[in-house]
Write a protein that holds these residues in place. Structure first.
Motif, mmCIF file in Angstrom:
data_model
loop_
_atom_site.group_PDB
_atom_site.id
_atom_site.type_symbol
_atom_site.label_atom_id
_atom_site.label_comp_id
_atom_site.label_asym_id
_atom_site.label_seq_id
_atom_site.Cartn_x
_atom_site.Cartn_y
_atom_site.Cartn_z
ATOM 1 N N UNK A 112 0.923 -1.180 -0.094
ATOM 2 C CA UNK A 112 -0.023 0.060 0.081
ATOM 3 C C UNK A 112 0.870 1.304 -0.022
ATOM 4 N N UNK A 113 0.356 2.302 -0.701
ATOM 5 C CA UNK A 113 0.832 3.720 -0.608
ATOM 6 C C UNK A 113 0.891 4.075 0.949
ATOM 7 N N UNK A 114 2.176 4.555 1.435
ATOM 8 C CA UNK A 114 2.235 5.240 2.711
ATOM 9 C C UNK A 114 3.097 6.474 2.509
ATOM 10 N N UNK A 115 2.357 7.518 3.397
ATOM 11 C CA UNK A 115 3.157 8.834 3.401
ATOM 12 C C UNK A 115 4.616 8.815 3.868
ATOM 13 N N UNK A 166 6.371 3.767 -8.750
ATOM 14 C CA UNK A 166 6.328 5.249 -9.257
ATOM 15 C C UNK A 166 5.330 5.832 -9.220
ATOM 16 N N UNK A 167 5.423 7.132 -9.629
ATOM 17 C CA UNK A 167 4.328 8.147 -9.599
ATOM 18 C C UNK A 167 4.171 8.282 -8.197
ATOM 19 N N UNK A 168 2.834 9.113 -7.808
ATOM 20 C CA UNK A 168 2.391 9.555 -6.768
ATOM 21 C C UNK A 168 0.990 8.843 -6.280
ATOM 22 N N UNK A 169 0.603 8.729 -5.416
ATOM 23 C CA UNK A 169 -0.770 8.158 -4.954
ATOM 24 C C UNK A 169 -1.080 8.877 -3.367
ATOM 25 N N UNK A 170 -1.951 8.244 -2.831
ATOM 26 C CA UNK A 170 -2.355 8.558 -1.593
ATOM 27 C C UNK A 170 -2.308 7.907 -0.695
ATOM 28 N N UNK A 199 -3.611 5.348 5.021
ATOM 29 C CA UNK A 199 -4.164 5.733 6.051
ATOM 30 C C UNK A 199 -4.767 6.955 6.209
ATOM 31 N N UNK A 200 -3.818 8.216 5.851
ATOM 32 C CA UNK A 200 -4.338 9.658 5.937
ATOM 33 C C UNK A 200 -4.716 10.208 4.778
ATOM 34 N N UNK A 201 -4.287 9.764 3.606
ATOM 35 C CA UNK A 201 -4.984 10.123 2.039
ATOM 36 C C UNK A 201 -3.909 11.354 1.949
ATOM 37 N N UNK A 202 -2.659 11.535 2.604
ATOM 38 C CA UNK A 202 -1.844 12.489 2.073
ATOM 39 C C UNK A 202 -1.229 11.752 0.755
ATOM 40 N N UNK A 203 -0.317 12.897 0.050
ATOM 41 C CA UNK A 203 0.391 12.366 -1.187
ATOM 42 C C UNK A 203 1.427 11.463 -0.519
ATOM 43 N N UNK A 204 1.495 10.393 -1.126
ATOM 44 C CA UNK A 204 2.474 9.400 -0.954
ATOM 45 C C UNK A 204 3.367 8.832 -2.330
ATOM 46 N N UNK A 205 4.548 8.833 -2.190
ATOM 47 C CA UNK A 205 5.275 8.421 -3.250
ATOM 48 C C UNK A 205 5.744 6.929 -3.155
ATOM 49 N N UNK A 206 5.811 6.576 -2.006
ATOM 50 C CA UNK A 206 6.125 5.012 -2.141
ATOM 51 C C UNK A 206 5.059 4.108 -1.552
ATOM 52 N N UNK A 207 5.192 2.758 -1.904
ATOM 53 C CA UNK A 207 4.408 1.761 -1.301
ATOM 54 C C UNK A 207 5.387 1.103 -0.343
#
Length: 475
Positions: free
Chosen positions: A424-427, A453-457, A460-468
């Motif tokens: 999962x993406x994590x901030x 790669x790329x960005x996601x949310x 947990x918090x929905x903030x911008x997250x670069x990594x999984x």
RNA sequence: CGGGGUGUAGCGCAGUUGGCUAGCGCGCAGCGUUUGGGACGCUGAAGUCGGAGGUUCAAGUCCUCUCACCCCGACCA
């Protein structure tokens, strides 16, 4: 030995301890939390050692040995390190009937004593890099222990290196994780996920920790090896300095990395089944077991002669063979016995085989039984072992992938970690990490090197997250 | 440290409302017959019932205390 293990579906952890004991890998010791590694388990460990040690030498490392006892004051010199290890230290207060001036710590890891020595040995940039490894035991007073996975005393190797630059040390830490990954994949047939540890999971005293994470048969994660970029934390605490080309005093940059007897637990849990162990051929102490079958003495003679010949030819082909010539147990007993011990390939030779100039082979991984002309055996067994090795890795990889779910919502995450790995993406915040741990018991296993790669949310918090990151319940 | 469980032969267990020489299975030893998926018969060896104290004519069994280990959580390679 004549019993069955608890089925995995009934009670996975009981299955695990049953297999470890019945396959005679290890036994409980009289001291709480300690185990005795039995000859068969130790032979397996020796093969693990051989596979790793060869790779360490190939990458320029040398083995050394540092003492078991470390002056207590050494541990205190690096703030984060002492905080991380203080609760689990064994301390020697008396020696020779006298109270010691300064208590001695039984090493939980050797960064401090090795730095003490490195500070003495390293004077110039010409002394760098210093690439050391040691095979030893360490002691960590854990609250809850499990055979191989977490014991009070365990065996491992710990690599310790010193470099002139941060880049070089960082590259070393990554390179050794690659070595571990290579070993896990090719020798142990365990498909590990290499990646970076989150800050909260980082080694006490490291700048960055890398890890290989593996999925066990119950879909829980096991950290199977770690490699740390220590920065200059220990160098500054211990004064490990050198003069560079410009005659200026510099602190060294360091790494440390380790793999322990826990790896044996991983091998048991990744490959084993309800019949017992299944060992990858590369590491199996015995790769082929030959079981003779006869009724009359005349048959016994002919079969014994045929076996002597086969054993010689297999040995020449580089195969680790064992002949089970016990005459006080039946063939059926031997079949089960060697299946419990995970021997990859069994060769049966009885009167029927002899008459047909063939042997009967049985694969431990698939249970498949098939005949093979005696004349072909020595030439074909190495290929069969390779095939078994490959199929174990394939099977474990498929299992891991089938139980790893890429998730993007909280609900999906909760569902995924209940029975597998979640990706999962994590901030990157400790708060989000803590929330996952609190509510699902899953921890951040690693931030895999392989990223979409790329960005996601953030899940947990929905903030911008670069990594999984990989989240899972862990051992 | 919290929760649960177990201590009786090497291992796994049984042992009734306290009752007299403490049993069973496996394993172990000897002999014989066996041997293609965990063989069988006969004979035999093996136990301070985790420890301490108590109640009782009598304790494996009841009471008190204690120790150890295992499993499940929090912490960790």
């Amino acid at each position: 030995m004549a019993e069955k293990v608890t089925p995995r579906s009934e009670d996975y952890s009981r299955w695990y301890t049953d297999v470890v004991q019945m396959a005679e890998l290890a036994d409980y010791a009289p001291v709480k939390g300690c185990m005795v590694i039995r000859p068969y388990g130790y032979a397996l460990w020796e093969n693990v050692q051989a596979g790793l040690d060869r790779r360490f030498k190939e990458t320029g490392h040398q083995n050394a040995y540092f003492p078991l006892f470390i002056p207590e004051s050494f541990i205190r010199k690096e703030a984060e390190h002492v905080e991380g290890f203080a609760p689990e230290l064994a301390v020697v207060t008396h020696g020779g009937g006298e109270k010691l001036e300064e208590p001695l710590i039984v090493r939980p890891t050797s960064e401090t004593i090795i730095n003490t020595m490195m500070a003495k040995w390293i004077r110039s940039y010409r002394d760098l890099p210093l690439l050391l490894n040691q095979w030893c035991n360490v002691v960590r007073w854990e609250m809850r222990t499990r055979l191989f996975l977490r014991t009070t005393e365990f065996l491992w190797q710990e690599g310790h290196t010193a470099h002139a630059t941060a880049e070089e040390a960082e590259a070393e830490a990554r390179r050794m994780l690659d070595v571990y990954t290579d070993f896990a994949l090719n020798d142990a047939a365990i498909p590990v996920i290499p990646g970076r540890k989150s800050d909260t999971e980082r080694f006490a005293g490291a700048v960055r920790s890398y890890t290989i994470e593996a999925m066990m048969g119950d879909k829980r994660a096991l950290q199977s090896g770690t490699s740390h970029f220590l920065g200059q934390n220990f160098a500054r605490a211990f004064g490990t300095q050198y003069l560079d080309r410009n005659n200026e005093l510099q602190y060294v940059w360091q790494t440390s990395w380790g793999v322990s007897t826990r790896m044996i637990g991983a091998i048991v849990m990744v490959h084993g089944d309800d019949q017992g162990l299944i060992l990858p051929p590369v590491l199996a102490p015995t790769q082929v077991v030959i079981v003779p079958i006869w009724r009359k003495d005349a048959e016994k003679e002919a079969i014994t002669a045929a076996i002597a010949d086969l054993r010689g030819r297999l040995t020449s082909a580089g195969v680790r063979v064992r002949v089970d010539d016990r005459d006080d147990v039946s063939p059926g007993f031997k079949f089960n016995d060697w299946e419990m011990r995970g021997v990859p390939l069994r060769v049966e030779i009885g009167p029927r085989d002899l008459a047909a100039a063939q042997v009967t082979l049985a694969r431990r991984d698939t249970g498949e039984k098939f005949p093979m002309p005696m004349a072909d055996l020595a030439a074909r067994v190495p290929g069969l072992l390779k095939d078994i090795q490959a199929s174990l890795l394939r099977r474990a990889t498929e299992f891991r992938d089938a139980n790893t779910h890429e998730v993007s919502t909280w609900g999906e995450l909760v569902e995924a970690v209940a029975d597998g790995f979640a990706r999962a993406r994590w901030c990157g915040s400790a708060e989000c990490e803590a929330k996952i741990k609190e509510e699902t018991k899953a921890t951040t296993r690693c931030i895999p090197f392989e990223q979409p790669g790329g960005m996601g949310k953030c899940v947990v918090c929905g903030a911008e997250a670069r990594e999984q990151a990989i989240f899972a319940r862990a051992y």
